[in-house]
Write a protein that holds these residues in place. Structure first.
Motif, PDB file in Angstrom:
ATOM      1  N   VAL A  62       0.841  -1.194   0.000  1.00 35.53           N
ATOM      2  CA  VAL A  62       0.000   0.000   0.000  1.00 35.53           C
ATOM      3  C   VAL A  62       0.875   1.242   0.000  1.00 35.53           C
ATOM      4  CG1 VAL A  62      -1.778   1.311   1.218  1.00 35.53           C
ATOM      5  CG2 VAL A  62      -1.830  -1.197   1.266  1.00 35.53           C
ATOM      6  N   VAL A  63       0.530   2.179  -0.884  1.00 36.33           N
ATOM      7  CA  VAL A  63       1.162   3.504  -0.890  1.00 36.33           C
ATOM      8  C   VAL A  63       0.091   4.530  -0.571  1.00 36.33           C
ATOM      9  CG1 VAL A  63       2.334   5.263  -2.258  1.00 36.33           C
ATOM     10  CG2 VAL A  63       2.930   2.845  -2.559  1.00 36.33           C
ATOM     11  N   TYR A  64       0.307   5.288   0.486  1.00 39.39           N
ATOM     12  CA  TYR A  64      -0.568   6.401   0.832  1.00 39.39           C
ATOM     13  C   TYR A  64       0.055   7.685   0.282  1.00 39.39           C
ATOM     14  CZ  TYR A  64      -2.785   3.331   4.326  1.00 39.39           C
ATOM     15  OH  TYR A  64      -3.450   2.314   4.963  1.00 39.39           O
ATOM     16  N   VAL A  65      -0.764   8.485  -0.385  1.00 39.34           N
ATOM     17  CA  VAL A  65      -0.287   9.738  -0.971  1.00 39.34           C
ATOM     18  C   VAL A  65      -1.116  10.894  -0.440  1.00 39.34           C
ATOM     19  CG1 VAL A  65       0.118  11.026  -3.103  1.00 39.34           C
ATOM     20  CG2 VAL A  65       0.413   8.539  -3.075  1.00 39.34           C
ATOM     21  N   ASP A  66      -0.439  11.966  -0.097  1.00 42.33           N
ATOM     22  CA  ASP A  66      -1.147  13.165   0.316  1.00 42.33           C
ATOM     23  C   ASP A  66      -0.269  14.379   0.082  1.00 42.33           C
ATOM     24  OD1 ASP A  66      -3.846  13.606   1.901  1.00 42.33           O
ATOM     25  OD2 ASP A  66      -2.457  15.174   2.468  1.00 42.33           O
ATOM     26  N   ASN A  67      -0.907  15.537   0.047  1.00 39.63           N
ATOM     27  CA  ASN A  67      -0.145  16.771  -0.120  1.00 39.63           C
ATOM     28  C   ASN A  67       0.100  17.470   1.207  1.00 39.63           C
ATOM     29  OD1 ASN A  67      -2.957  17.898   0.134  1.00 39.63           O
ATOM     30  ND2 ASN A  67      -1.755  19.775  -0.089  1.00 39.63           N
ATOM     31  N   ASP A  68      -0.647  17.112   2.242  1.00 41.13           N
ATOM     32  CA  ASP A  68      -0.553  17.814   3.517  1.00 41.13           C
ATOM     33  C   ASP A  68       0.637  17.281   4.303  1.00 41.13           C
ATOM     34  OD1 ASP A  68      -2.206  19.616   5.557  1.00 41.13           O
ATOM     35  OD2 ASP A  68      -1.481  17.833   6.634  1.00 41.13           O
ATOM     36  N   GLU A  69       1.638  18.132   4.547  1.00 41.67           N
ATOM     37  CA  GLU A  69       2.875  17.661   5.163  1.00 41.67           C
ATOM     38  C   GLU A  69       2.663  17.193   6.601  1.00 41.67           C
ATOM     39  OE1 GLU A  69       5.867  20.748   5.750  1.00 41.67           O
ATOM     40  OE2 GLU A  69       4.371  22.248   5.264  1.00 41.67           O
ATOM     41  N   VAL A  70       1.719  17.799   7.312  1.00 35.34           N
ATOM     42  CA  VAL A  70       1.453  17.369   8.680  1.00 35.34           C
ATOM     43  C   VAL A  70       0.878  15.954   8.685  1.00 35.34           C
ATOM     44  CG1 VAL A  70       0.131  17.843  10.771  1.00 35.34           C
ATOM     45  CG2 VAL A  70       1.113  19.740   9.467  1.00 35.34           C
ATOM     46  N   ALA A  71      -0.075  15.705   7.793  1.00 32.30           N
ATOM     47  CA  ALA A  71      -0.680  14.372   7.707  1.00 32.30           C
ATOM     48  C   ALA A  71       0.346  13.336   7.274  1.00 32.30           C
ATOM     49  CB  ALA A  71      -1.859  14.398   6.735  1.00 32.30           C
ATOM     50  N   VAL A  72       1.182  13.685   6.299  1.00 33.87           N
ATOM     51  CA  VAL A  72       2.199  12.756   5.811  1.00 33.87           C
ATOM     52  C   VAL A  72       3.197  12.427   6.919  1.00 33.87           C
ATOM     53  CG1 VAL A  72       4.133  12.511   4.220  1.00 33.87           C
ATOM     54  CG2 VAL A  72       1.953  13.399   3.391  1.00 33.87           C
ATOM     55  N   ALA A  73       3.623  13.459   7.662  1.00 32.42           N
ATOM     56  CA  ALA A  73       4.588  13.229   8.736  1.00 32.42           C
ATOM     57  C   ALA A  73       3.996  12.350   9.829  1.00 32.42           C
ATOM     58  CB  ALA A  73       5.039  14.566   9.315  1.00 32.42           C
ATOM     59  N   TYR A  74       2.754  12.620  10.186  1.00 29.48           N
ATOM     60  CA  TYR A  74       2.115  11.843  11.248  1.00 29.48           C
ATOM     61  C   TYR A  74       1.939  10.386  10.811  1.00 29.48           C
ATOM     62  CZ  TYR A  74      -1.201  10.441  14.856  1.00 29.48           C
ATOM     63  OH  TYR A  74      -1.824   9.780  15.876  1.00 29.48           O
ATOM     64  N   ALA A  75       1.440  10.191   9.600  1.00 27.90           N
ATOM     65  CA  ALA A  75       1.242   8.831   9.103  1.00 27.90           C
ATOM     66  C   ALA A  75       2.570   8.095   8.975  1.00 27.90           C
ATOM     67  CB  ALA A  75       0.531   8.873   7.754  1.00 27.90           C
ATOM     68  N   GLY A  76       3.599   8.822   8.528  1.00 25.06           N
ATOM     69  CA  GLY A  76       4.908   8.203   8.394  1.00 25.06           C
ATOM     70  C   GLY A  76       5.445   7.690   9.714  1.00 25.06           C
ATOM     71  N   GLU A  77       5.196   8.455  10.785  1.00 23.58           N
ATOM     72  CA  GLU A  77       5.645   8.023  12.113  1.00 23.58           C
ATOM     73  C   GLU A  77       4.927   6.741  12.539  1.00 23.58           C
ATOM     74  OE1 GLU A  77       5.011  11.218  14.783  1.00 23.58           O
ATOM     75  OE2 GLU A  77       6.548  12.524  13.902  1.00 23.58           O
TER      76      GLU A  77
END
Length: 283
Positions: A119-134
């Protein structure tokens, strides 16, 4: 991971500011206005939102009190459609505009069918990406990248996407509650066609889209006015306009229908959605 297709590129660094200072300033500015991803999180009962998001969302709820139920209906549709794709043998999922991490994420659903699914999750919102990445750093075969729906070639060329997905094999592209934040001037039909053409035959398109077909015009205008002050405009579309996104796909029964009518299961799910949904298979 949000229903927010804004530019994937970061803001320019103002003269005289360090990169860190500029990033902090840009983040503070972003938190000062409503963000459609965080508003959606609020509708779902999440906690990843700020006061401006809640204030704008509450204004929407004053106009359409059933918006919380509609958000839940969209989430349940996504769960059913993703499970259907996995049960048909799809083992790769590209979730664009997936929203902030919540219960029942795509990788959790598909890995109940096949633990090896990617699964690859894609988003433009850096806060959401950072949180999900953690949250997902220890999850093999699941990655989070920052990307822009409106630039499909660039999105698909991202090194993490290329390393995780094999586009010569079928992929399920998920566009749940995201395209109604892309105005026609940004050519959403061209973007979806670009994703289609890059994927192998047999790939799936899972799509849900807000409509105006069952909402009084004055309510539509009021809702659009609220979203104009947010991170993305609101662009509801008719059934016919939504169906155009499936050009080049064969629709899975029952076709493009109200979300609650798409292959309902035995659970008690919301029936109000103000959105259409469908799954298509690339020819």
């Amino acid at each position: 991971m949000s229903p927010d297709p804004a530019s994937a590129g970061g803001p320019p660094v103002p003269s005289g500011l360090s990169s860190a200072a500029a990033q902090a300033e840009a983040q503070a500015e972003a938190q000062g206005r409503p963000n459609v991803a965080r508003m959606y999180d609020y509708f779902l009962g999440g906690c990843h939102n700020f006061a401006p998001d809640r204030a704008a969302a509450d204004r929407v709820l004053e106009i359409l009190p059933e918006t919380r139920v509609a958000a839940q209906a969209n989430r349940h549709f996504l769960h059913r459609a993703v499970r259907h794709a996995a049960q048909r043998g799809i083992r790769q999922f590209l979730d664009i505009g997936a929203g902030l991490p919540t219960q029942g994420n795509v990788h959790e659903i598909v890995r109940a069918v096949d633990p090896g699914a990617r699964v690859v999750y894609v988003d433009n919102d850096e806060v959401a990406v950072a949180y999900a990445g953690e949250l997902l750093t220890e999850t093999d075969g699941v990655v989070v990248v920052r990307g822009d729906l409106r630039r499909p070639d660039e999105l698909l060329a991202h090194p993490a996407v290329r390393a995780t997905l094999d586009l010569t094999a079928p992929v399920a592209v998920l566009l749940a509650a995201v395209l109604h934040f892309v105005p026609d001037t940004d050519d959403p039909y061209g973007a979806v066609a670009g994703l289609r053409d890059a994927c192998a035959p047999g790939s799936h398109l899972v799509l849900s889209h807000l409509t105006v077909d069952d909402v009084p015009p004055d309510m539509v205008q009021q809702g659009e006015a609220i979203y104009r002050s947010s991170s993305a405009p609101l662009v509801p579309r008719t059934h016919a306009d939504t169906l155009r996104f499936f050009t080049g796909y064969d629709l899975v029964e029952p076709g493009l229908v109200w979300l609650a009518d798409w292959r309902p299961d035995h659970g008690a799910h919301p029936v109000v959605s103000h959105s259409y949904g469908a799954v298509g298979i690339r020819r």
